[in-house]
Design an enzyme around this catalytic site. Structure first.
Site, PDB file in Angstrom:
ATOM      1  N   HIS A   1      42.242  44.012  42.500  1.00  0.00           N
ATOM      2  CA  HIS A   1      41.879  43.216  41.333  1.00  0.00           C
ATOM      3  C   HIS A   1      41.847  41.748  41.783  1.00  0.00           C
ATOM      4  O   HIS A   1      42.576  41.365  42.684  1.00  0.00           O
ATOM      5  CB  HIS A   1      42.969  43.435  40.284  1.00  0.00           C
ATOM      6  CG  HIS A   1      42.725  42.828  38.934  1.00  0.00           C
ATOM      7  ND1 HIS A   1      42.898  41.497  38.673  1.00  0.00           N
ATOM      8  CD2 HIS A   1      42.342  43.399  37.763  1.00  0.00           C
ATOM      9  CE1 HIS A   1      42.632  41.262  37.393  1.00  0.00           C
ATOM     10  NE2 HIS A   1      42.292  42.399  36.813  1.00  0.00           N
TER      11      HIS A   1
ATOM     12  N   CYS B   1      36.959  42.710  36.949  1.00  0.00           N
ATOM     13  CA  CYS B   1      37.776  41.797  37.762  1.00  0.00           C
ATOM     14  C   CYS B   1      37.960  42.331  39.174  1.00  0.00           C
ATOM     15  O   CYS B   1      39.023  42.161  39.784  1.00  0.00           O
ATOM     16  CB  CYS B   1      39.139  41.529  37.130  1.00  0.00           C
ATOM     17  SG  CYS B   1      39.018  40.668  35.568  1.00  0.00           S
TER      18      CYS B   1
ATOM     19  N   LYS C   1      49.822  46.394  29.411  1.00  0.00           N
ATOM     20  CA  LYS C   1      49.156  47.615  29.889  1.00  0.00           C
ATOM     21  C   LYS C   1      50.070  48.839  29.789  1.00  0.00           C
ATOM     22  O   LYS C   1      49.665  49.947  30.137  1.00  0.00           O
ATOM     23  CB  LYS C   1      48.665  47.416  31.321  1.00  0.00           C
ATOM     24  CG  LYS C   1      47.524  46.406  31.377  1.00  0.00           C
ATOM     25  CD  LYS C   1      46.864  46.318  32.727  1.00  0.00           C
ATOM     26  CE  LYS C   1      45.746  45.282  32.672  1.00  0.00           C
ATOM     27  NZ  LYS C   1      45.102  45.106  33.982  1.00  0.00           N
TER      28      LYS C   1
ATOM     29  N   ASP D   1      50.893  45.726  43.617  1.00  0.00           N
ATOM     30  CA  ASP D   1      50.355  45.414  42.296  1.00  0.00           C
ATOM     31  C   ASP D   1      50.407  46.691  41.463  1.00  0.00           C
ATOM     32  O   ASP D   1      49.613  47.606  41.650  1.00  0.00           O
ATOM     33  CB  ASP D   1      48.919  44.900  42.447  1.00  0.00           C
ATOM     34  CG  ASP D   1      48.233  44.695  41.099  1.00  0.00           C
ATOM     35  OD1 ASP D   1      48.861  44.961  40.051  1.00  0.00           O
ATOM     36  OD2 ASP D   1      47.059  44.282  41.097  1.00  0.00           O
TER      37      ASP D   1
ATOM     38  N   GLN E   1      48.256  48.800  36.935  1.00  0.00           N
ATOM     39  CA  GLN E   1      47.744  50.073  36.418  1.00  0.00           C
ATOM     40  C   GLN E   1      48.784  51.181  36.537  1.00  0.00           C
ATOM     41  O   GLN E   1      48.985  51.976  35.626  1.00  0.00           O
ATOM     42  CB  GLN E   1      46.476  50.498  37.167  1.00  0.00           C
ATOM     43  CG  GLN E   1      45.238  49.710  36.793  1.00  0.00           C
ATOM     44  CD  GLN E   1      44.925  49.750  35.317  1.00  0.00           C
ATOM     45  OE1 GLN E   1      45.037  50.793  34.678  1.00  0.00           O
ATOM     46  NE2 GLN E   1      44.553  48.624  34.766  1.00  0.00           N
TER      47      GLN E   1
HETATM   48  C1  LIG Z   1      45.093  44.168  34.751  1.00  0.00           C
HETATM   49  C2  LIG Z   1      45.359  44.138  36.194  1.00  0.00           C
HETATM   50  C3  LIG Z   1      45.866  42.995  36.816  1.00  0.00           C
HETATM   51  C4  LIG Z   1      46.117  41.708  36.074  1.00  0.00           C
HETATM   52  O1  LIG Z   1      47.006  41.883  35.032  1.00  0.00           O
HETATM   53  P1  LIG Z   1      47.216  40.709  33.963  1.00  0.00           P
HETATM   54  O2  LIG Z   1      47.942  41.362  32.867  1.00  0.00           O
HETATM   55  O3  LIG Z   1      45.843  40.247  33.576  1.00  0.00           O
HETATM   56  O4  LIG Z   1      47.994  39.649  34.650  1.00  0.00           O
HETATM   57  C5  LIG Z   1      46.109  43.046  38.165  1.00  0.00           C
HETATM   58  N1  LIG Z   1      45.889  44.162  38.863  1.00  0.00           N
HETATM   59  C6  LIG Z   1      45.411  45.288  38.307  1.00  0.00           C
HETATM   60  C7  LIG Z   1      45.214  46.499  39.140  1.00  0.00           C
HETATM   61  C8  LIG Z   1      45.128  45.309  36.950  1.00  0.00           C
HETATM   62  O5  LIG Z   1      44.641  46.428  36.392  1.00  0.00           O
END
Ligand SMILES: *Cc1c(COP(=O)(O)O)cnc(C)c1O
Length: 422
Positions: free
Chosen positions: A138, A379, A241, A215, A218
């Site tokens: 992302h 993104c 999320k 990260d 998800q």
């Molecule tokens: C949504 C997302 C982000 C960013 O999350 P934010 O809540 O916008 O800070 C980063 N990495 C992944 C894989 C995402 O799905």
């Protein structure tokens, strides 16, 4: 504060299938209509809807519990502080961290990554060094590292993915060089649904002395996460999320890292003692939480974690994986449809293009049917160029989605194909 494990919701039994009808009843928005049609919400990778347990927790805090934290001797302030710190303990349990001191509240995954880049990264990465990411990141896990590399005269290296959207694990290992100071990898791709073999990647990186940030934006919603078992150095996720509020998320960092890292921002709460000559910083995690934090957000996030715990991560994951498989089968027969991302290990995200039809047109037509999907680059522009498309349409699933909704999606897509291929 109630713990994530101390609940038994009606219909939620250990090891039993998820009672989706009961889940849906907890989310008021799912009864709403859009353009006169029942809402079919399939944009969960962008943000999830909120159960009443979360909105109630936030409303209740402002109605009856509101106070600032950490600075008051009065009763309300002590209550607020207790609930805020109990939320930290909830996140600790949710991630499998060893202590609450390893949990830093941040605005979300993005801020967590920037925090690590600007503190740990800045102190560690110098001219000629390298930071390794993957081709499925992302933008939030690309740009902060680009900024750091630019500032420090370092190089950003990118481990490639194959045509299925799986990380080339051998290439990742090969790109770990003596100059690599840090690897930053996604646990699960928001654009492709691919699940990375994170434990294996961490082990490979550690064997070369390279720390790893994961990260989990998800993955936190769809997989059981255990940062201690993964042995990653940092892990980030966003509350919004995982059925929680926006503006709150968490950074997990190994205690030794957090203790050694310089602060991120200066201000109240992150200090022990201030004079005009010098400041003594507080210890982690408070060192990284300058200013009044998002107290209601943390409380809402804890309520979301409790909510997930009531149904059980395993039952949720089973439901979502089965529904993903169903969606792949249902959509596979549609004329001119090509999936973008066909990894073996995947869940909850179905990206596709329809031949000769722009994804934005798909999204617009579906919207008229009350079906919310996302169209665009998600993104993750480098992934789009990897697959030679400017954009995709993406249906992304959550615990409350049903086969009926997938059927509605498939029917609407068939109508789109008929409409544009007349
Ligand atoms: C949504 C997302 C982000 C960013 O999350 P934010 O809540 O916008 O800070 C980063 N990495 C992944 C894989 C995402 O799905």
């Amino acid at each position: 504060m109630k713990s994530a494990s101390g609940f038994a919701a009606p219909g939620a039994r250990q090891g039993s299938a998820l009672n989706v009808a009961a889940v849906r009843a907890d989310f008021p928005i799912l009864k709403d209509s859009v353009h006169g049609r029942p809402l079919v919400y399939l944009d969960n990778a962008a943000t999830t809807q909120k159960p009443r347990a979360v909105t109630d927790a936030v409303t209740d805090f402002y109605a009856h519990g509101n106070s600032n934290v950490h600075r008051g001797v009065h009763w309300l302030s002590q209550q607020a502080t207790e609930r805020y710190e109990a939320a930290r303990a909830s996140v600790q349990t949710f991630l499998g961290a060893r202590s609450p001191e390893e949990i830093v509240f941040v605005r979300g995954a993005t801020e967590g990554i920037n925090l690590v880049a600007q503190t740990y990264g800045r102190a560690r990465v110098g001219p000629g060094d390298e930071v390794l990411i993957t081709a499925m990141e992302h933008h939030s896990n690309i740009v902060p590292w680009q900024m750091l590399c630019e500032e420090r005269g370092a190089m950003l290296r990118v481990a490639p993915i194959n045509d299925s959207g799986e990380l080339a694990v051998n290439e990742f290992a090969r790109l770990l060089s003596p100059k690599t100071r840090l690897a930053a990898i996604t646990h699960m791709s928001n654009a492709l649904g691919t699940i990375n073999p994170v434990a294996q990647l961490v082990e490979t990186a550690h064997a070369r002395g390279v720390p790893v940030l994961v990260d989990g934006a998800q993955a936190a919603a769809h997989l059981s996460v255990d940062v201690s078992a993964l042995d990653c150095d940092f892990y980030v996720f966003s509350g919004h999320k995982v059925y929680g509020p926006t503006g709150i998320g968490a950074l997990y960092g190994k205690a030794a890292h957090l203790a050694a890292m310089p602060p991120y921002q200066g201000g109240g709460d992150m200090i022990l003692d201030v004079s005009f000559e010098r400041t003594i910083y507080n210890k982690a995690p408070f060192k990284f939480e300058a200013g009044t934090p998002h107290i209601s957000g943390a409380i809402g996030l804890a309520a979301a974690i409790d909510y997930i715990g009531r149904w059980g991560k395993n039952a949720i994951a089973e439901h979502e994986t089965a529904l993903t498989r169903y969606a792949l089968e249902k959509l596979a027969g549609i004329d001119g449809l090509r999936f973008i991302g066909t990894a073996r290990e995947r869940t909850s995200v179905v990206s596709f293009v329809l031949e000769g039809i722009h994804p934005h047109d798909i999204g617009t037509v579906l919207d008229q049917e009350g079906i919310a999907i996302r169209t665009g680059h998600h993104c993750a522009q480098p992934i789009m160029s990897r697959f030679g498309v400017p954009a995709t349409a993406r249906a992304s699933l959550a615990m409350y989605n049903t086969r009926d909704e997938i059927d509605a999606l498939a029917a609407a897509l068939r109508a789109v194909v008929r409409m544009f291929n007349r």
